[in-house]
Design a protein around this motif. Structure first.
Motif, PDB file in Angstrom:
ATOM      1  N   LYS A 199      71.628 -34.982 -40.891  1.00 53.23           N
ATOM      2  CA  LYS A 199      70.217 -35.217 -40.545  1.00 53.23           C
ATOM      3  C   LYS A 199      69.319 -34.940 -41.755  1.00 53.23           C
ATOM      4  CE  LYS A 199      66.644 -34.258 -37.094  1.00 53.23           C
ATOM      5  NZ  LYS A 199      65.574 -34.186 -38.101  1.00 53.23           N
ATOM      6  N   LYS A 200      69.660 -33.904 -42.529  1.00 52.11           N
ATOM      7  CA  LYS A 200      68.901 -33.612 -43.749  1.00 52.11           C
ATOM      8  C   LYS A 200      68.993 -34.790 -44.721  1.00 52.11           C
ATOM      9  CE  LYS A 200      69.635 -28.571 -43.621  1.00 52.11           C
ATOM     10  NZ  LYS A 200      70.326 -27.443 -44.298  1.00 52.11           N
ATOM     11  N   ASP A 201      70.200 -35.352 -44.859  1.00 48.51           N
ATOM     12  CA  ASP A 201      70.371 -36.504 -45.751  1.00 48.51           C
ATOM     13  C   ASP A 201      69.567 -37.700 -45.259  1.00 48.51           C
ATOM     14  OD1 ASP A 201      72.123 -35.224 -47.548  1.00 48.51           O
ATOM     15  OD2 ASP A 201      73.864 -35.690 -46.303  1.00 48.51           O
ATOM     16  N   LEU A 202      69.624 -37.951 -43.954  1.00 53.71           N
ATOM     17  CA  LEU A 202      68.892 -39.089 -43.396  1.00 53.71           C
ATOM     18  C   LEU A 202      67.384 -38.898 -43.534  1.00 53.71           C
ATOM     19  CD1 LEU A 202      71.014 -39.715 -40.180  1.00 53.71           C
ATOM     20  CD2 LEU A 202      70.724 -41.325 -42.067  1.00 53.71           C
ATOM     21  N   ASP A 203      66.908 -37.666 -43.322  1.00 50.01           N
ATOM     22  CA  ASP A 203      65.478 -37.384 -43.442  1.00 50.01           C
ATOM     23  C   ASP A 203      64.985 -37.570 -44.877  1.00 50.01           C
ATOM     24  OD1 ASP A 203      65.356 -36.818 -40.757  1.00 50.01           O
ATOM     25  OD2 ASP A 203      65.384 -34.638 -41.000  1.00 50.01           O
ATOM     26  N   SER A 204      65.876 -37.319 -45.840  1.00 50.48           N
ATOM     27  CA  SER A 204      65.496 -37.450 -47.255  1.00 50.48           C
ATOM     28  C   SER A 204      65.603 -38.882 -47.751  1.00 50.48           C
ATOM     29  CB  SER A 204      66.396 -36.562 -48.131  1.00 50.48           C
ATOM     30  OG  SER A 204      66.263 -35.206 -47.761  1.00 50.48           O
ATOM     31  N   TYR A 205      66.331 -39.725 -46.998  1.00 52.22           N
ATOM     32  CA  TYR A 205      66.565 -41.089 -47.448  1.00 52.22           C
ATOM     33  C   TYR A 205      65.319 -41.940 -47.193  1.00 52.22           C
ATOM     34  CZ  TYR A 205      68.789 -45.566 -48.239  1.00 52.22           C
ATOM     35  OH  TYR A 205      69.101 -46.811 -48.731  1.00 52.22           O
ATOM     36  N   ASN A 206      64.987 -42.807 -48.160  1.00 51.66           N
ATOM     37  CA  ASN A 206      63.750 -43.579 -48.036  1.00 51.66           C
ATOM     38  C   ASN A 206      63.865 -44.777 -47.106  1.00 51.66           C
ATOM     39  OD1 ASN A 206      65.114 -45.564 -49.519  1.00 51.66           O
ATOM     40  ND2 ASN A 206      64.295 -44.846 -51.469  1.00 51.66           N
ATOM     41  N   GLY A 207      65.090 -45.138 -46.729  1.00 55.82           N
ATOM     42  CA  GLY A 207      65.284 -46.190 -45.744  1.00 55.82           C
ATOM     43  C   GLY A 207      65.066 -47.599 -46.239  1.00 55.82           C
ATOM     44  N   GLU A 208      65.049 -47.798 -47.549  1.00 51.47           N
ATOM     45  CA  GLU A 208      64.804 -49.134 -48.090  1.00 51.47           C
ATOM     46  C   GLU A 208      65.998 -50.069 -47.887  1.00 51.47           C
ATOM     47  OE1 GLU A 208      63.688 -48.815 -52.155  1.00 51.47           O
ATOM     48  OE2 GLU A 208      61.805 -47.778 -51.740  1.00 51.47           O
ATOM     49  N   ASP A 209      67.194 -49.502 -47.878  1.00 50.56           N
ATOM     50  CA  ASP A 209      68.410 -50.307 -47.773  1.00 50.56           C
ATOM     51  C   ASP A 209      69.032 -50.070 -46.399  1.00 50.56           C
ATOM     52  OD1 ASP A 209      71.022 -51.323 -47.897  1.00 50.56           O
ATOM     53  OD2 ASP A 209      71.160 -50.989 -50.059  1.00 50.56           O
ATOM     54  N   LEU A 210      68.927 -51.061 -45.523  1.00 43.28           N
ATOM     55  CA  LEU A 210      69.406 -50.938 -44.147  1.00 43.28           C
ATOM     56  C   LEU A 210      70.903 -50.693 -44.091  1.00 43.28           C
ATOM     57  CD1 LEU A 210      68.391 -51.165 -41.188  1.00 43.28           C
ATOM     58  CD2 LEU A 210      69.001 -53.593 -41.278  1.00 43.28           C
ATOM     59  N   ALA A 211      71.674 -51.395 -44.947  1.00 43.58           N
ATOM     60  CA  ALA A 211      73.127 -51.246 -44.944  1.00 43.58           C
ATOM     61  C   ALA A 211      73.542 -49.856 -45.403  1.00 43.58           C
ATOM     62  CB  ALA A 211      73.757 -52.312 -45.837  1.00 43.58           C
ATOM     63  N   MET A 212      72.890 -49.345 -46.465  1.00 48.71           N
ATOM     64  CA  MET A 212      73.239 -48.015 -46.963  1.00 48.71           C
ATOM     65  C   MET A 212      72.902 -46.946 -45.925  1.00 48.71           C
ATOM     66  SD  MET A 212      72.290 -46.033 -50.523  1.00 48.71           S
ATOM     67  CE  MET A 212      73.473 -46.930 -51.527  1.00 48.71           C
ATOM     68  N   GLU A 213      71.775 -47.113 -45.251  1.00 49.72           N
ATOM     69  CA  GLU A 213      71.398 -46.143 -44.223  1.00 49.72           C
ATOM     70  C   GLU A 213      72.417 -46.121 -43.092  1.00 49.72           C
ATOM     71  OE1 GLU A 213      67.467 -44.730 -41.683  1.00 49.72           O
ATOM     72  OE2 GLU A 213      67.423 -46.611 -42.786  1.00 49.72           O
ATOM     73  N   ASP A 214      72.937 -47.298 -42.734  1.00 49.53           N
ATOM     74  CA  ASP A 214      73.962 -47.389 -41.695  1.00 49.53           C
ATOM     75  C   ASP A 214      75.239 -46.676 -42.127  1.00 49.53           C
ATOM     76  OD1 ASP A 214      74.976 -48.481 -39.153  1.00 49.53           O
ATOM     77  OD2 ASP A 214      76.279 -49.683 -40.439  1.00 49.53           O
ATOM     78  N   ARG A 215      75.603 -46.840 -43.409  1.00 50.03           N
ATOM     79  CA  ARG A 215      76.813 -46.176 -43.915  1.00 50.03           C
ATOM     80  C   ARG A 215      76.609 -44.665 -44.028  1.00 50.03           C
ATOM     81  NH1 ARG A 215      76.792 -50.740 -47.482  1.00 50.03           N
ATOM     82  NH2 ARG A 215      75.963 -49.468 -49.168  1.00 50.03           N
ATOM     83  N   LEU A 216      75.376 -44.256 -44.292  1.00 49.80           N
ATOM     84  CA  LEU A 216      75.063 -42.835 -44.464  1.00 49.80           C
ATOM     85  C   LEU A 216      75.109 -42.058 -43.151  1.00 49.80           C
ATOM     86  CD1 LEU A 216      73.974 -40.429 -46.130  1.00 49.80           C
ATOM     87  CD2 LEU A 216      71.676 -41.400 -45.867  1.00 49.80           C
ATOM     88  N   LYS A 217      74.733 -42.714 -42.067  1.00 51.75           N
ATOM     89  CA  LYS A 217      74.569 -42.010 -40.791  1.00 51.75           C
ATOM     90  C   LYS A 217      75.903 -41.567 -40.193  1.00 51.75           C
ATOM     91  CE  LYS A 217      72.305 -42.397 -36.296  1.00 51.75           C
ATOM     92  NZ  LYS A 217      71.490 -43.268 -35.412  1.00 51.75           N
ATOM     93  N   VAL A 218      75.949 -40.304 -39.771  1.00 51.15           N
ATOM     94  CA  VAL A 218      77.098 -39.761 -39.032  1.00 51.15           C
ATOM     95  C   VAL A 218      76.651 -39.494 -37.600  1.00 51.15           C
ATOM     96  CG1 VAL A 218      78.731 -37.848 -38.824  1.00 51.15           C
ATOM     97  CG2 VAL A 218      78.099 -38.694 -41.092  1.00 51.15           C
TER      98      VAL A 218
END
Length: 398
Positions: free
Chosen positions: A33-52
């Motif tokens: 959640k800390k990683d997701l909160d810090s992520y800027n969300g510009e890349d939809l695919a990367m955000e999907d790969r990042l999420k656990v």
């Protein structure tokens, strides 16, 4: 080089790691959640790969338990020869030694890649992206706890907290011997590693996958496969980007109208080549280079092709050599396509989304290679090995 552990020791660590992930699920999710909160969300695919999430946690546990249940990949005899002079010669599988994996955003790789490397007797160096640092550090701590539980040194799994400059320096002048590097990510990352590495590199390359709808295709099946391959998981390297439609497909206009309607319902941006321009809801291609692109997005290209032979040539020119599928009721056409398309995985009447170690019976993968040496496609447990010659004699000389 660490002394090779027994298969019992390796399996015990994997099972302990599975238990720890189950016990520490909340800690992993909190870090993520800390990683997701810090992520800027510009890349939809990367955000999907990042999420656990819970499903990914269960996937991590399952991959470790399946690894622990598989046969030891080391010491497998691949060749035996009895020499005329009495020597007994054999060739057996052996670990590489130290494997480095460089990857972006996916914390589950920190489990799966390390598990495959460890089970196959290799030390692994993990270089994850800064966007997933909190998640990765928690997971690596669990690896170290699992190793310590069995009185095994933690050097088997090492996390490298390097920035880009430090990574470049380490690749060019490693502080320890590295036997293999596997970059998993975009083309810029792969080019960076190839430029600076001083040891063999296995490329886990781009997708840019194709589906060819042959003139004798089952059109309902084609729509189902295309929709799944494009929309089920846009962040995956096995997702679909390009569709070639045979100009002689019966009912082509009605098929295209239905297909584009389904894609638009899933919010997919549709680009069409010159032959198909004017289709409702499509935009024209801006330039030919789009055919080379891997989108990792809700975006697709539809094009028309003259024949099976032209489709094969087009795919071999533009695709990433990852996965391609033909939709047809003609078995001979399918065989011709599958033999001649230059890709790691070729399909007949099925979605490209199955190019995955777990789906293809390997129980997981370190990466999906688009190289032809030393392994192509998903690199599973049995592929993360090299070989060694064993010669037993009684004083023979030459």
């Amino acid at each position: 080089m660490n002394t090779i552990l027994t298969i019992k020791e390796r399996n015990n660590v994997l099972l302990s790691m599975a238990t720890l992930i189950r016990q520490e699920k909340d800690a992993i999710l909190d870090a993520n959640k800390k990683d997701l909160d810090s992520y800027n969300g510009e890349d939809l695919a990367m955000e999907d790969r990042l999420k656990v999430n819970d499903a990914k946690i269960e996937g991590m546990i399952t991959s470790l338990e399946e690894l622990a249940s598989q046969e030891d990949p080391l010491g497998k005899e691949r060749f035996h020869f009895s020499h005329d002079n009495g020597m007994e010669v054999s060739n057996k599988t052996a670990p590489f030694g130290t494997v480095m994996i460089i990857y972006e955003s996916r914390p589950d790789v920190t489990v799966e890649a390390a598990g495959i490397a460890f089970k196959s007797g290799n030390k692994i160096l993990l270089k994850g992206g800064k966007e997933s640092l909190n998640s990765n550090l928690v997971i690596v701590d669990l690896w170290h706890r699992a190793l310590k539980e069995h009185n095994i040194i933690t050097d088997w799994v090492t996390y490298l907290r390097f920035n880009r400059q430090e990574t470049q320096e380490f690749l060019a002048n490693p502080t320890e011997k590295i036997d293999l590097i596997v970059p998993r990510g975009g083309e810029r990352l792969i080019a960076f590693v190839k430029e600076h590495a001083t040891c063999p590199v296995v490329v886990s390359g781009r997708g840019n996958n194709f589906v060819y709808v042959h003139k004798d295709a089952d059109k309902e099946l084609a729509k189902k496969v295309i929709l799944n391959a494009k929309t089920a998981k846009i962040s995956a390297c096995n997702a679909l980007d390009k569709v070639l439609i045979d100009k002689n497909l019966e009912g082509k206009e009605a098929f295209l109208k239905e297909l584009t309607g389904l894609l638009r319902e899933s919010d997919v941006e549709i680009l069409a080549d010159e032959a198909l321009k004017g289709l409702d809801g499509t935009a024209p291609l801006q330039n030919e280079d789009v055919w080379y692109e891997e989108f990792l997005d809700y975006k697709i290209v539809l094009g028309e092709t003259e024949s099976l032979e032209n489709a094969v040539a087009w795919i071999n020119k533009y695709s990433g050599g990852h996965s391609s599928s033909i939709i047809t009721k003609d078995q001979q056409a399918a065989d011709t396509f599958m033999v001649n398309v230059d890709a790691a995985a070729v399909y007949h009447n099925a979605s490209t989304r199955f190019t995955d170690g777990g789906q293809l019976g390997l129980g997981g993968e370190l990466a999906i290679s688009t190289d032809k040496l030393h392994q192509r496609g998903p690199i599973g447990l049995q592929h993360l090995v090299t070989n060694k010659w064993y010669i037993h004699g009684a004083g023979q000389t030459r």
